[in-house]
Design a protein around this motif. Structure first.
Motif, PDB file in Angstrom:
ATOM      1  N   ASP A 212       9.884  -3.913  -4.632  1.00 40.59           N
ATOM      2  CA  ASP A 212       9.938  -2.713  -3.782  1.00 40.59           C
ATOM      3  C   ASP A 212       8.907  -2.706  -2.667  1.00 40.59           C
ATOM      4  O   ASP A 212       8.641  -1.663  -2.070  1.00 40.59           O
ATOM      5  CB  ASP A 212       9.769  -1.429  -4.608  1.00 40.59           C
ATOM      6  CG  ASP A 212      10.826  -1.288  -5.697  1.00 40.59           C
ATOM      7  OD1 ASP A 212      11.960  -1.757  -5.467  1.00 40.59           O
ATOM      8  OD2 ASP A 212      10.522  -0.725  -6.752  1.00 40.59           O
ATOM      9  N   VAL A 213       8.337  -3.847  -2.352  1.00 39.71           N
ATOM     10  CA  VAL A 213       7.339  -3.929  -1.286  1.00 39.71           C
ATOM     11  C   VAL A 213       7.938  -4.620  -0.068  1.00 39.71           C
ATOM     12  O   VAL A 213       8.629  -5.636  -0.201  1.00 39.71           O
ATOM     13  CB  VAL A 213       6.088  -4.691  -1.760  1.00 39.71           C
ATOM     14  CG1 VAL A 213       5.159  -5.006  -0.595  1.00 39.71           C
ATOM     15  CG2 VAL A 213       5.351  -3.890  -2.818  1.00 39.71           C
ATOM     16  N   GLU A 214       7.683  -4.076   1.113  1.00 37.45           N
ATOM     17  CA  GLU A 214       8.150  -4.665   2.353  1.00 37.45           C
ATOM     18  C   GLU A 214       7.008  -5.395   3.059  1.00 37.45           C
ATOM     19  O   GLU A 214       5.829  -5.090   2.849  1.00 37.45           O
ATOM     20  CB  GLU A 214       8.730  -3.590   3.273  1.00 37.45           C
ATOM     21  CG  GLU A 214       9.932  -2.862   2.685  1.00 37.45           C
ATOM     22  CD  GLU A 214      11.093  -3.794   2.360  1.00 37.45           C
ATOM     23  OE1 GLU A 214      11.254  -4.807   3.074  1.00 37.45           O
ATOM     24  OE2 GLU A 214      11.821  -3.522   1.388  1.00 37.45           O
ATOM     25  N   ALA A 215       7.368  -6.328   3.929  1.00 39.07           N
ATOM     26  CA  ALA A 215       6.372  -7.182   4.575  1.00 39.07           C
ATOM     27  C   ALA A 215       5.379  -6.392   5.415  1.00 39.07           C
ATOM     28  O   ALA A 215       4.191  -6.734   5.481  1.00 39.07           O
ATOM     29  CB  ALA A 215       7.066  -8.237   5.437  1.00 39.07           C
TER      30      ALA A 215
ATOM     31  N   VAL B  39       0.805  -1.226   0.000  1.00 39.34           N
ATOM     32  CA  VAL B  39       0.000   0.000   0.000  1.00 39.34           C
ATOM     33  C   VAL B  39       0.838   1.277   0.000  1.00 39.34           C
ATOM     34  O   VAL B  39       0.351   2.335  -0.408  1.00 39.34           O
ATOM     35  CB  VAL B  39      -0.970   0.011   1.197  1.00 39.34           C
ATOM     36  CG1 VAL B  39      -1.926  -1.165   1.095  1.00 39.34           C
ATOM     37  CG2 VAL B  39      -0.227  -0.037   2.524  1.00 39.34           C
ATOM     38  N   ARG B  40       2.076   1.215   0.464  1.00 36.10           N
ATOM     39  CA  ARG B  40       2.898   2.429   0.447  1.00 36.10           C
ATOM     40  C   ARG B  40       3.532   2.648  -0.918  1.00 36.10           C
ATOM     41  O   ARG B  40       3.539   3.757  -1.442  1.00 36.10           O
ATOM     42  CB  ARG B  40       3.991   2.358   1.529  1.00 36.10           C
ATOM     43  CG  ARG B  40       3.485   2.616   2.933  1.00 36.10           C
ATOM     44  CD  ARG B  40       4.615   2.977   3.873  1.00 36.10           C
ATOM     45  NE  ARG B  40       5.626   1.941   3.974  1.00 36.10           N
ATOM     46  CZ  ARG B  40       5.610   0.967   4.861  1.00 36.10           C
ATOM     47  NH1 ARG B  40       4.630   0.900   5.749  1.00 36.10           N
ATOM     48  NH2 ARG B  40       6.567   0.059   4.905  1.00 36.10           N
ATOM     49  N   ASN B  41       4.084   1.599  -1.479  1.00 38.19           N
ATOM     50  CA  ASN B  41       4.747   1.724  -2.777  1.00 38.19           C
ATOM     51  C   ASN B  41       3.814   1.440  -3.947  1.00 38.19           C
ATOM     52  O   ASN B  41       4.238   1.435  -5.101  1.00 38.19           O
ATOM     53  CB  ASN B  41       5.958   0.791  -2.842  1.00 38.19           C
ATOM     54  CG  ASN B  41       7.119   1.308  -2.021  1.00 38.19           C
ATOM     55  OD1 ASN B  41       7.302   2.511  -1.889  1.00 38.19           O
ATOM     56  ND2 ASN B  41       7.898   0.408  -1.448  1.00 38.19           N
TER      57      ASN B  41
ATOM     58  N   GLY C 276      -1.136  -0.029   9.415  1.00 39.13           N
ATOM     59  CA  GLY C 276      -2.476   0.491   9.112  1.00 39.13           C
ATOM     60  C   GLY C 276      -2.533   1.503   8.001  1.00 39.13           C
ATOM     61  O   GLY C 276      -3.494   2.245   7.876  1.00 39.13           O
ATOM     62  N   VAL C 277      -1.510   1.524   7.119  1.00 44.23           N
ATOM     63  CA  VAL C 277      -1.500   2.491   6.024  1.00 44.23           C
ATOM     64  C   VAL C 277      -2.685   2.242   5.106  1.00 44.23           C
ATOM     65  O   VAL C 277      -2.974   1.109   4.766  1.00 44.23           O
ATOM     66  CB  VAL C 277      -0.185   2.386   5.245  1.00 44.23           C
ATOM     67  CG1 VAL C 277      -0.231   3.262   4.009  1.00 44.23           C
ATOM     68  CG2 VAL C 277       0.983   2.797   6.112  1.00 44.23           C
TER      69      VAL C 277
END
Length: 230
Positions: free
Chosen positions: A197-200, A171-173, A229-230
């Motif tokens: 580019d996604v983290e756990a 959800v961030r990237n 909770g992003v």
């Protein structure tokens, strides 16, 4: 809509609140352009922010939206169905500064902000029975493991040849990966790599079922949300 004849020639384009255009039959028509009003009140501004917050997910979730909203099953096709299913239930809208009165001169984005509740977000919506699938995130090896014992019961809204899809998104990237896990009638044991580019800690994971012909789907089931909770 009105038809008119202009001795000077065909009229095309917008003139005030009227749009002139020419149809294939060669006749000149005009229609109202409508009056676009900016949202001034709190209700309108909240609706505007909820819509904008939902539509912001269009680009990076589209690979899931195309499968999850086939149309003709009670929801519009594609992005319109995604918005319809989520704009009133999956978005939390709050005041930026609750102490200040609402100003008719300020844009909605200056007074309100929206946040998606990924637990409530639906990346698919339809009439089929949701699948029974579990997911486990392996942060060290950067994989999501999907498992299911399979289902043996076949009903009018639950078929053994229904395809089961897993959705892994960051959800961030803003990355999204969709994988076909198998069918409802078979045991599932599939591992999916994280999107690039996604983290756990930012992963959200969903599953949903789709008919073998792709014309109907189940509601999506959220199996995991991001830890922050992003």
């Amino acid at each position: 809509m009105a038809e008119f004849v202009n001795p000077v020639g065909k009229i095309r384009g917008k003139y005030g609140n009227v749009i002139g255009y020419v149809r294939k039959n060669g006749k000149n028509y005009c229609k109202s352009a409508g009056l676009k009003r900016k949202p001034n009140g709190e209700v309108q501004k909240r609706q505007s922010i909820a819509f904008a917050t939902t539509t912001e997910r269009k680009r990076w979730l589209m690979v899931a939206i195309r499968l999850g909203f086939p149309g003709g099953n009670g929801y519009p096709e594609g992005f319109n169905g995604f918005v319809s299913a989520n704009v009133t239930n999956a978005v939390e809208v709050e005041r930026v500064d609750p102490e200040k009165p609402i100003s008719v001169r300020k844009k909605a984005g200056r007074e309100f902000r929206g946040e998606i509740d990924y637990r409530k977000l639906r990346v698919a919506a339809g009439q089929l029975v949701p699948p029974s699938v579990s997911a486990e995130v392996d942060a060290e090896n950067r994989k999501v493991h999907f498992t299911s014992p399979g289902e043996q019961l076949e009903l009018i809204d639950c078929f053994l040849d229904d395809k089961i899809y897993g959705v892994v998104a960051g959800v961030r990237n803003k990355r999204c990966h969709v994988v076909e896990l198998g069918t409802r009638g078979e045991a599932i044991g599939t591992s999916v790599d994280f999107p690039r580019d996604v983290e756990a800690d930012e992963l959200v994971v969903y599953v949903f079922a789709a008919g073998a012909d792709g014309k109907d789907v189940s509601d999506s089931v959220c199996l995991r949300v991001s830890s922050d909770g992003v």
